[in-house]
Design an enzyme around this catalytic site. Structure first.
Site, PDB file in Angstrom:
ATOM      1  N   ARG A   1     -63.709 117.838  44.036  1.00 36.07           N
ATOM      2  CA  ARG A   1     -64.129 117.034  45.184  1.00 36.07           C
ATOM      3  C   ARG A   1     -63.790 117.678  46.518  1.00 36.07           C
ATOM      4  O   ARG A   1     -64.415 117.388  47.531  1.00 36.07           O
ATOM      5  CB  ARG A   1     -63.482 115.642  45.105  1.00 36.07           C
TER       6      ARG A   1
ATOM      7  N   LYS B   1     -57.741 117.376  25.456  1.00 35.59           N
ATOM      8  CA  LYS B   1     -57.250 116.124  24.897  1.00 35.59           C
ATOM      9  C   LYS B   1     -56.847 115.190  26.047  1.00 35.59           C
ATOM     10  O   LYS B   1     -56.581 115.683  27.145  1.00 35.59           O
ATOM     11  CB  LYS B   1     -56.071 116.387  23.955  1.00 35.59           C
TER      12      LYS B   1
ATOM     13  N   ASP C   1     -56.996 122.328  21.626  1.00 34.89           N
ATOM     14  CA  ASP C   1     -55.621 121.921  21.354  1.00 34.89           C
ATOM     15  C   ASP C   1     -54.777 123.176  21.506  1.00 34.89           C
ATOM     16  O   ASP C   1     -54.794 124.055  20.648  1.00 34.89           O
ATOM     17  CB  ASP C   1     -55.500 121.342  19.944  1.00 34.89           C
ATOM     18  N   HIS C   2     -54.046 123.252  22.617  1.00 37.01           N
ATOM     19  CA  HIS C   2     -53.398 124.531  22.930  1.00 37.01           C
ATOM     20  C   HIS C   2     -52.329 124.912  21.906  1.00 37.01           C
ATOM     21  O   HIS C   2     -51.974 126.082  21.788  1.00 37.01           O
ATOM     22  CB  HIS C   2     -52.806 124.509  24.349  1.00 37.01           C
TER      23      HIS C   2
ATOM     24  N   LYS D   1     -51.160 128.986  19.905  1.00 37.94           N
ATOM     25  CA  LYS D   1     -49.854 129.652  19.932  1.00 37.94           C
ATOM     26  C   LYS D   1     -49.743 130.643  18.778  1.00 37.94           C
ATOM     27  O   LYS D   1     -50.207 130.384  17.663  1.00 37.94           O
ATOM     28  CB  LYS D   1     -48.725 128.612  19.874  1.00 37.94           C
TER      29      LYS D   1
ATOM     30  N   GLU E   1     -38.590 117.828  23.816  1.00 39.97           N
ATOM     31  CA  GLU E   1     -38.576 118.197  25.228  1.00 39.97           C
ATOM     32  C   GLU E   1     -37.271 117.720  25.847  1.00 39.97           C
ATOM     33  O   GLU E   1     -36.849 116.583  25.616  1.00 39.97           O
ATOM     34  CB  GLU E   1     -39.756 117.549  25.968  1.00 39.97           C
TER      35      GLU E   1
ATOM     36  N   ASP F   1     -49.773 111.036  22.490  1.00 39.94           N
ATOM     37  CA  ASP F   1     -49.725 112.231  23.326  1.00 39.94           C
ATOM     38  C   ASP F   1     -49.437 113.491  22.528  1.00 39.94           C
ATOM     39  O   ASP F   1     -49.929 114.571  22.870  1.00 39.94           O
ATOM     40  CB  ASP F   1     -48.652 112.057  24.408  1.00 39.94           C
TER      41      ASP F   1
ATOM     42  N   HIS G   1     -51.595 117.405  18.564  1.00 45.11           N
ATOM     43  CA  HIS G   1     -50.867 118.663  18.350  1.00 45.11           C
ATOM     44  C   HIS G   1     -50.197 118.737  16.971  1.00 45.11           C
ATOM     45  O   HIS G   1     -50.405 119.671  16.206  1.00 45.11           O
ATOM     46  CB  HIS G   1     -49.791 118.850  19.411  1.00 45.11           C
TER      47      HIS G   1
ATOM     48  N   LYS H   1     -39.131 112.849  24.453  1.00 47.27           N
ATOM     49  CA  LYS H   1     -38.714 113.291  25.779  1.00 47.27           C
ATOM     50  C   LYS H   1     -37.206 113.075  25.934  1.00 47.27           C
ATOM     51  O   LYS H   1     -36.613 112.208  25.289  1.00 47.27           O
ATOM     52  CB  LYS H   1     -39.440 112.480  26.861  1.00 47.27           C
TER      53      LYS H   1
END
Length: 506
Positions: A60, A166, A195-196, A200, A234, A253, A258, A358
């Site tokens: 934008r 995703k 899907d990163h 890997k 994490e 998530d 993943h 987390k």
């Protein structure tokens, strides 16, 4: 044309991309700055991109081509992974960067985009090949795809492909509806759901490790494997993403996409070949073999958690409900642990424990495969006292593989102790590993969908996860139930203890 057997290329990443234009929707956003543009620059640095290559940013913000190039230069310098910056490479790469301002929801954007692409084609000779990348809010995926179709941009002289980030829907029904809308414009073979994690190196190496070595695959079954643990931890909190995270939660998530994809790669049957659809057929088959639990089963095999405030070292860390943008009464889970069962002959009776969270003690993603103990404890002690054999595949932060086994200690007596054989990517190969986005972007440009998620795989994952979501939404939990900086709620430990297992401390 994609390679028939891409895994026969020992480096795989040595393939060169054909001429094309990559159109990035959301080009001024965080993902583009942190991941996409540094990955594309690195592909140019490694001479993987064709001379006729271009990037057309769409967002934008009203920017000129020059202003967009200046922003991307700053992003590449800030977020490249320490591989260095070459002024000459950048100057050549930047000549192919273009920009069009506009709102994805505005139908007037797409004719402007068509005109700009024609200008890019004339200047860069991209062969009519276009890869559209939706780096936007998920609510805009369908709108962007339909706009592309309305302007006729989904067809042309060359190929047209679409990358979607995703989440692929927020439940099974919305995933199917998103697919229906995308398929109005693009065929399934043209849709690349990224899907990163699958990009890997260690996740890719699971296939090589299992199917390229004759000593491991015979042990890869219920006769020898006791259980499998997949951990994605994490140490940070939601880091300013509280608004998004409280709508998604840890289960959707991380686990729905993943970690179930990682589990499918670990547990899939050997494919007849390593063509994209052969590999994805086996991953899909595995996902459909995961037992979808009843509400009673879910209560004993799935544990949610939410971190509370704590003091870690000299720092006072807020709980999830104290994070900016989070409802002070939010029932969203920041931790999820699930015991999955696979209903096939290879894995019947072997639990797959999957957890993510987390504000855990450290950042680590790994797969731990625990083998059955020796049938007789001939070296003294009761059977469970000796450390089990473990195969550990480390995905991050350091990529590598460890095999833990027992060996006799030097000296008199038959005293055993656990030892490790370790393989580390960096130390073993002495060269930089490509980032996940480098691998996946190159694959999409080449047309290799092996590491991308297919629609039937998305639906199979939601079919497993959605019943858990439904039970959790109908249950009031006593959150928070673990302090920041710990390994999660006690109920997750109890879930494993009931089976005689314990979480591995990475």
């Amino acid at each position: 044309m994609p390679l028939e057997n891409p895994f026969q290329d020992p480096l795989r990443f040595d393939r060169r991309a054909p001429e094309c234009a990559v159109v990035i929707f959301g080009a001024t956003g965080d993902l583009t700055k942190r991941k996409l543009m540094p990955a594309l620059y690195r592909l140019a640095y490694d001479r993987r991109l064709a001379a006729g290559f271009a990037v057309l940013g769409v967002s934008r913000s009203p920017l000129s081509d020059g202003e967009f190039r200046a922003r991307m230069l700053e992003a590449v310098k800030q977020f490249s992974d320490g591989a260095g910056f070459d002024e000459d490479v950048w100057n050549a790469f930047a000549q192919g960067l273009y920009y069009t301002g506009g709102d994805i929801n505005d139908p007037a954007l797409y004719p402007c985009l068509r005109d700009k692409l024609a200008e890019v084609e004339q200047a860069r000779h991209t062969g009519g090949n276009v890869l559209f990348y939706l780096s936007t809010q998920p609510s805009q995926y369908a709108r962007a795809a339909l706009g592309i179709g309305a302007a006729g941009l989904n067809k042309g002289e060359g190929w047209r492909r679409l990358i979607v980030e995703k989440p692929f829907g927020h439940d099974l029904a919305s995933a199917r509806e998103l697919s229906r809308q995308l398929h109005q414009v693009f065929d399934e073979a043209e849709v690349y759901r990224i899907d990163h994690y699958l990009g890997k190196e260690t996740v890719q190496n699971i296939l090589a490790f299992r199917f390229g070595n004759g000593i491991f695959e015979p042990l890869w079954n219920r006769r020898y494997v006791n259980h499998v643990q997949i951990t994605a931890a994490e140490s940070i909190g939601v880091e300013g993403r509280g608004g998004y995270y409280q709508e998604a939660g840890a289960l959707a998530d991380m686990i729905q996409n993943h970690l179930l994809q990682v589990m499918a790669t670990i547990a899939m049957e050997p494919s007849a070949s390593f063509r994209a659809n052969s590999v994805r057929d086996e991953r899909s088959k595995l996902l459909r073999s995961i037992h979808a639990m009843t509400p009673d089963e879910i209560r004993g095999n799935a544990v949610p958690g939410q971190y509370g405030p704590a003091r870690i070292g000299s720092e006072d860390v807020p709980g999830f409900r104290q994070e900016p943008g989070v409802n002070p009464q939010s029932p969203t889970e920041t931790y999820a642990a699930v015991a999955f069962c696979v209903e096939n002959w290879r894995w019947a009776g072997v639990p797959f424990y999957v957890r993510t969270g987390k504000r855990l003690p450290k950042r680590v993603t790994e797969i731990a495969i625990q083998f059955n103990p020796a049938p007789l404890a001939i070296f003294g002690g009761e059977g469970g006292e000796l450390s089990p054999n473990l195969l550990i595949l480390r995905i991050q932060p350091e990529e590598g593989i460890s095999l833990k086994f027992l060996s006799k200690r030097p000296g008199a007596g038959m005293q055993l102790r656990p030892v490790s054989m370790d393989f580390n990517y960096g130390a073993s190969f002495g060269e930089r590993s490509p980032s996940a986005y480098e691998t996946l972007l190159l694959d999409a440009i080449i047309g290799d969908a092996t590491l991308y998620t297919r629609q039937d795989m998305v639906e199979a994952s939601w079919a497993v996860v959605e019943p858990i979501q439904n039970v959790w939404r109908q249950t009031k939990f006593d959150f928070p139930n673990y302090p920041a900086g710990t390994w999660g709620p006690a109920a997750a430990d109890e879930m494993l203890a009931r089976r005689g297992h314990a979480w591995r401390k990475p």
